[in-house]
Design a protein around this motif. Structure first.
Motif, PDB file in Angstrom:
ATOM      1  N   GLY A 180       1.242  -0.960  -0.251  1.00 16.06           N
ATOM      2  CA  GLY A 180      -0.139  -0.253   0.103  1.00 16.06           C
ATOM      3  C   GLY A 180       0.542   0.507   0.289  1.00 16.06           C
ATOM      4  O   GLY A 180       0.290   2.220  -0.105  1.00 16.06           O
ATOM      5  N   ASP A 181       1.615   1.196   1.151  1.00 16.94           N
ATOM      6  CA  ASP A 181       3.150   2.201   0.101  1.00 16.94           C
ATOM      7  C   ASP A 181       3.197   2.974  -0.788  1.00 16.94           C
ATOM      8  O   ASP A 181       3.413   4.038  -1.635  1.00 16.94           O
ATOM      9  CB  ASP A 181       4.614   1.678   1.168  1.00 16.94           C
ATOM     10  N   HIS A 184      -0.236   4.295  -2.396  1.00 17.11           N
ATOM     11  CA  HIS A 184       0.104   6.189  -1.989  1.00 17.11           C
ATOM     12  C   HIS A 184       0.724   6.585  -2.825  1.00 17.11           C
ATOM     13  O   HIS A 184      -0.173   8.071  -3.138  1.00 17.11           O
ATOM     14  CB  HIS A 184       0.272   5.684  -0.767  1.00 17.11           C
ATOM     15  N   GLN A 187      -0.289   7.145  -6.247  1.00 16.94           N
ATOM     16  CA  GLN A 187      -1.548   8.260  -6.342  1.00 16.94           C
ATOM     17  C   GLN A 187      -1.402   9.667  -6.375  1.00 16.94           C
ATOM     18  O   GLN A 187      -1.846  10.428  -6.873  1.00 16.94           O
ATOM     19  CB  GLN A 187      -2.302   7.487  -5.267  1.00 16.94           C
ATOM     20  N   LYS A 188      -0.692   9.858  -5.019  1.00 14.22           N
ATOM     21  CA  LYS A 188      -0.574  10.741  -4.716  1.00 14.22           C
ATOM     22  C   LYS A 188       0.182  12.240  -5.636  1.00 14.22           C
ATOM     23  O   LYS A 188      -0.247  13.110  -6.235  1.00 14.22           O
ATOM     24  CB  LYS A 188       0.210  10.810  -3.528  1.00 14.22           C
ATOM     25  N   ILE A 219      -2.899   2.390  -6.053  1.00 17.01           N
ATOM     26  CA  ILE A 219      -3.697   3.450  -5.401  1.00 17.01           C
ATOM     27  C   ILE A 219      -3.381   1.798  -4.257  1.00 17.01           C
ATOM     28  O   ILE A 219      -3.126   1.556  -4.010  1.00 17.01           O
ATOM     29  CB  ILE A 219      -4.882   4.216  -5.971  1.00 17.01           C
ATOM     30  N   GLY A 220      -3.920   3.435  -2.965  1.00 18.79           N
ATOM     31  CA  GLY A 220      -3.875   2.983  -1.705  1.00 18.79           C
ATOM     32  C   GLY A 220      -3.214   3.477   0.071  1.00 18.79           C
ATOM     33  O   GLY A 220      -2.706   4.589  -0.444  1.00 18.79           O
ATOM     34  N   HIS A 221      -3.034   3.149   0.468  1.00 17.12           N
ATOM     35  CA  HIS A 221      -2.866   4.005   1.875  1.00 17.12           C
ATOM     36  C   HIS A 221      -1.688   3.541   2.433  1.00 17.12           C
ATOM     37  O   HIS A 221      -1.945   2.521   2.549  1.00 17.12           O
ATOM     38  CB  HIS A 221      -4.031   3.469   3.006  1.00 17.12           C
ATOM     39  N   ARG A 222      -0.813   3.858   3.273  1.00 14.19           N
ATOM     40  CA  ARG A 222       0.095   3.413   4.095  1.00 14.19           C
ATOM     41  C   ARG A 222       0.245   2.204   4.407  1.00 14.19           C
ATOM     42  O   ARG A 222      -1.109   2.340   4.959  1.00 14.19           O
ATOM     43  CB  ARG A 222       0.984   4.870   4.588  1.00 14.19           C
TER      44      ARG A 222
END
Length: 286
Positions: A180-181, A184, A187-188, A219-222
């Motif tokens: 996910g890192d 993230h 995507q950012k 895409i994703g979350h840390r």
């Protein structure tokens, strides 16, 4: 009640290593960890690295020859001839019915473009050439963008930012971090420019097969997704659209492969195969 089956186990008859202990502890905390077969041996890594050398050579050969007025079928022949003359096999050829040995995706075609005699490269086109090599049973995968002659500033920026997305994704991939890192970071960066990041397709583990775990979303979350452990081999291959992230399958494609941007604006993609080491990622294909 039986306990949940663990994904990670020590080698039979062997004591737990420090890596084993660390992974088991993280799994106990609810983290998604790889299975042991995703950790490549030194011999396997060397095989994938050799395959990567051929794969890079294929794309270098395309870079020497690509030009306005040539057909994408000519690109297919360049790739096939170089690959086979170096003792390797094109992984795409015949894969789930794919009819050619390389993907050539022009402008609004996001990925899986099929080389055709009638698809002629024109001044101003941007085209992604995506090739996967099998050498001695080992797989390596990469793609590059090519700008045909002089194009628009908008397309130039899209191609540049897509490459930057690959680079920031690779920089975010750390040993003992998470998949996910990567997503993230990609995507950012893409969304700073108002671009859409394709969500229906992703990077993947590779090496002993064409597609392995983990799925590498862009895409994703840390701190989410699968744990990244030294010895894992995977691709990062963000597909960055000038407009919407949504895509569709070309209805005119008899094979059902070609993916088009939802608003038919241009798309760009770069891809490397990476080895996770104790210090970060090593690029195995360019």
């Amino acid at each position: 009640m039986f306990g949940k089956k663990r994904r990670w186990h020590a080698l039979p008859g062997q004591p737990l290593t420090e890596m084993d202990k660390r992974i088991i502890e993280l799994e106990k905390r609810g983290k998604l960890v790889p299975t042991r077969d995703l950790i490549k041996t030194p011999e396997q890594i060397e095989g994938i690295r050799r395959s990567g050398v051929v794969n890079t050579g294929v794309l270098d050969e395309v870079a020497k020859n690509i030009h306005a007025g040539m057909s994408t079928l000519e690109i297919d022949k360049i790739c096939y001839d170089y690959c086979t003359s170096h003792g390797a096999t094109p992984a795409c050829l015949g894969y789930e019915g794919f009819p050619k040995c390389v993907c050539t995706s022009i402008n609004e075609v996001v990925c899986h473009g099929i080389p055709k005699e009638e698809d002629i490269l024109e001044e101003g086109d941007i085209v992604n050439v995506d090739f996967t090599t099998i050498l001695d049973g080992y797989y390596a995968d990469a793609s590059r963008m090519f700008v045909i002659g002089k194009t628009t500033p908008e397309k130039e920026q899209l191609v540049r930012v897509a490459k930057e997305c690959l680079e920031v994704g690779a920089e975010a991939a750390k040993p003992w971090g998470y998949v996910g890192d990567i997503g993230h970071a990609v995507q950012k960066h893409a969304e700073k420019y108002g671009y859409g990041v394709v969500r229906d397709l992703c990077g993947h583990g590779v090496g002993l097969a064409f597609h392995e775990d983990p799925e590498v979303m862009h895409i994703g979350h840390r701190n989410t997704g699968m744990l990244l452990v030294p010895g894992m081999v995977f691709t990062i291959e963000p597909m960055i659209n000038q407009g919407t992230w949504e895509v569709f399958i070309d209805a005119d494609d008899e094979y059902g492969w070609e993916v088009i941007t939802g608003d038919e604006l241009p798309s760009a993609q770069w891809e490397h195969t990476f080895l996770m080491t104790e210090h970060g990622v090593e690029i195995l294909t360019y």
